[in-house]
Design a protein around this motif. Structure first.
Motif, PDB file in Angstrom:
ATOM      1  N   ARG A   1      -6.181   5.029   5.817  1.00 36.88           N
ATOM      2  CA  ARG A   1      -6.551   4.091   6.878  1.00 36.88           C
ATOM      3  C   ARG A   1      -6.319   4.706   8.256  1.00 36.88           C
ATOM      4  NH1 ARG A   1      -3.984  -0.140   3.604  1.00 36.88           N
ATOM      5  NH2 ARG A   1      -5.639  -1.257   2.500  1.00 36.88           N
TER       6      ARG A   1
ATOM      7  N   THR B   1      -2.782   5.612   0.588  1.00 35.10           N
ATOM      8  CA  THR B   1      -3.725   4.583   1.040  1.00 35.10           C
ATOM      9  C   THR B   1      -3.568   4.313   2.531  1.00 35.10           C
ATOM     10  OG1 THR B   1      -3.726   3.535  -1.142  1.00 35.10           O
ATOM     11  CG2 THR B   1      -4.443   2.185   0.714  1.00 35.10           C
TER      12      THR B   1
ATOM     13  N   ASP C   1       0.842  -1.196   0.000  1.00 34.49           N
ATOM     14  CA  ASP C   1       0.000   0.000   0.000  1.00 34.49           C
ATOM     15  C   ASP C   1       0.875   1.242   0.000  1.00 34.49           C
ATOM     16  OD1 ASP C   1      -2.241  -1.676   0.299  1.00 34.49           O
ATOM     17  OD2 ASP C   1      -1.958  -1.703   2.467  1.00 34.49           O
TER      18      ASP C   1
END
Length: 297
Positions: free
Chosen positions: A254, A250, A246
């Motif tokens: 999160r 990204t 990732d």
């Protein structure tokens, strides 16, 4: 959640601003930077507003993300927390224990949510691996290598004054600790520390569960030798941290999810300001050992 960004440097441009503007659960209200022209340009790029004053931005948001040098981050994080704003912070939380404790205390006093962005902890495969190994237990020893080439390449972070001053211990050391601590337990003692070439440091840590770990950290690796890895050995055998596929945007999204959850539920995230403070304390202990060899603390 209405969120603002403090900072306009390479990390804010490449990770924070794209993550915040592209997140469905966030309203990216605006940003502030120490360079007004850079703030205006970044705001225009993401369809938001550049603020001239920090307090004006704080008045319009529920939370702030901070992409600034650690000492500046710590000062503004205290200010934001005491204004009742949730915090999406970067590692290291601070580069002194005093500054880190001020942030953690302000978060607790104000009752706001906080998440410190340790990248590996928010990458899907590494995060799942960490949770799995923590549940397995029985680990005998761990070995972490975080070998960056920031100072030996054309990295946009090479000119960062705080990185030049504090080196790998404070820049990539937090990444290594964020993986080892949830698996091996808190650090009881920095048993040894030694310097290598340029900013390279080697640490030996004793953990509360009885395991030991070694860390090799640098920002000066030849580009062909750069990379990161963690190996664990114990009753379950040998296992290695999987690569994180990732990207930063990204993973940061999160982390924003985690902040939304912590703010909504009132449950602290494992990577909150208190954890950031503990990492700061361990790094400060390691720094003390490096400055006085043979006096593990």
């Amino acid at each position: 959640m209405r969120i603002g960004l403090l900072g306009t440097g390479p990390w804010a441009q490449g990770a924070h601003a794209p993550a915040l503007s592209g997140h469905d659960g966030l309203d990216f209200v605006g940003l502030w930077g120490r360079r007004p022209d850079a703030a205006k340009e970044l705001a225009e790029r993401h369809g938001t507003r550049a603020y001239d004053e920090v307090d004006a931005l704080l008045a319009d948001v529920d939370a702030v993300a901070i992409a600034l040098p650690p000492a500046v981050q710590a000062e503004l994080a205290v200010r934001a927390a005491l204004a009742g704003r949730h915090l999406l912070l970067d590692k290291p939380l601070a580069t002194t224990v005093e500054q880190g404790r001020a942030v953690a205390d302000a978060v607790q006093e104000a009752g706001v949510a906080s998440v410190v962005f340790f990248t590996t902890r928010f990458q899907s495969a590494p995060a799942a691996w960490i949770d799995q190994q923590a549940s397995v237990g029985g680990w005998f020893t761990g070995r972490a290598q975080w070998l960056g080439s920031v100072f030996t390449s054309d990295s946009p972070f090479a000119a960062s004054p705080w990185r030049q001053q504090k080196g790998a211990l404070w820049d990539v050391g937090p990444h290594a600790l964020s993986v080892l601590l949830p698996v091996l337990g808190d650090v009881r003692r920095v048993a040894a520390a030694a310097r290598g070439l340029k900013d390279t440091v080697h640490l030996v840590l004793e953990h509360t569960g009885g395991a030991t770990s070694t860390l090799t950290l640098t920002l000066s690796a030849p580009p062909a030798a750069a990379g990161a890895g963690v190996e664990l050995r114990g009753e379950a055998g040998v296992t290695h941290l999987p690569d994180g596929t990732d990207g930063a945007v990204t993973a940061l999204a999160r982390a924003a999810d985690a902040l939304l959850d912590a703010a909504g539920t009132g449950r602290p995230h494992p990577c909150d300001a208190a954890f950031g403070l503990r990492v700061t304390e361990i790094l400060a202990s390691a720094e003390a050992v490096l400055e006085a060899p043979g006096t593990g603390v």
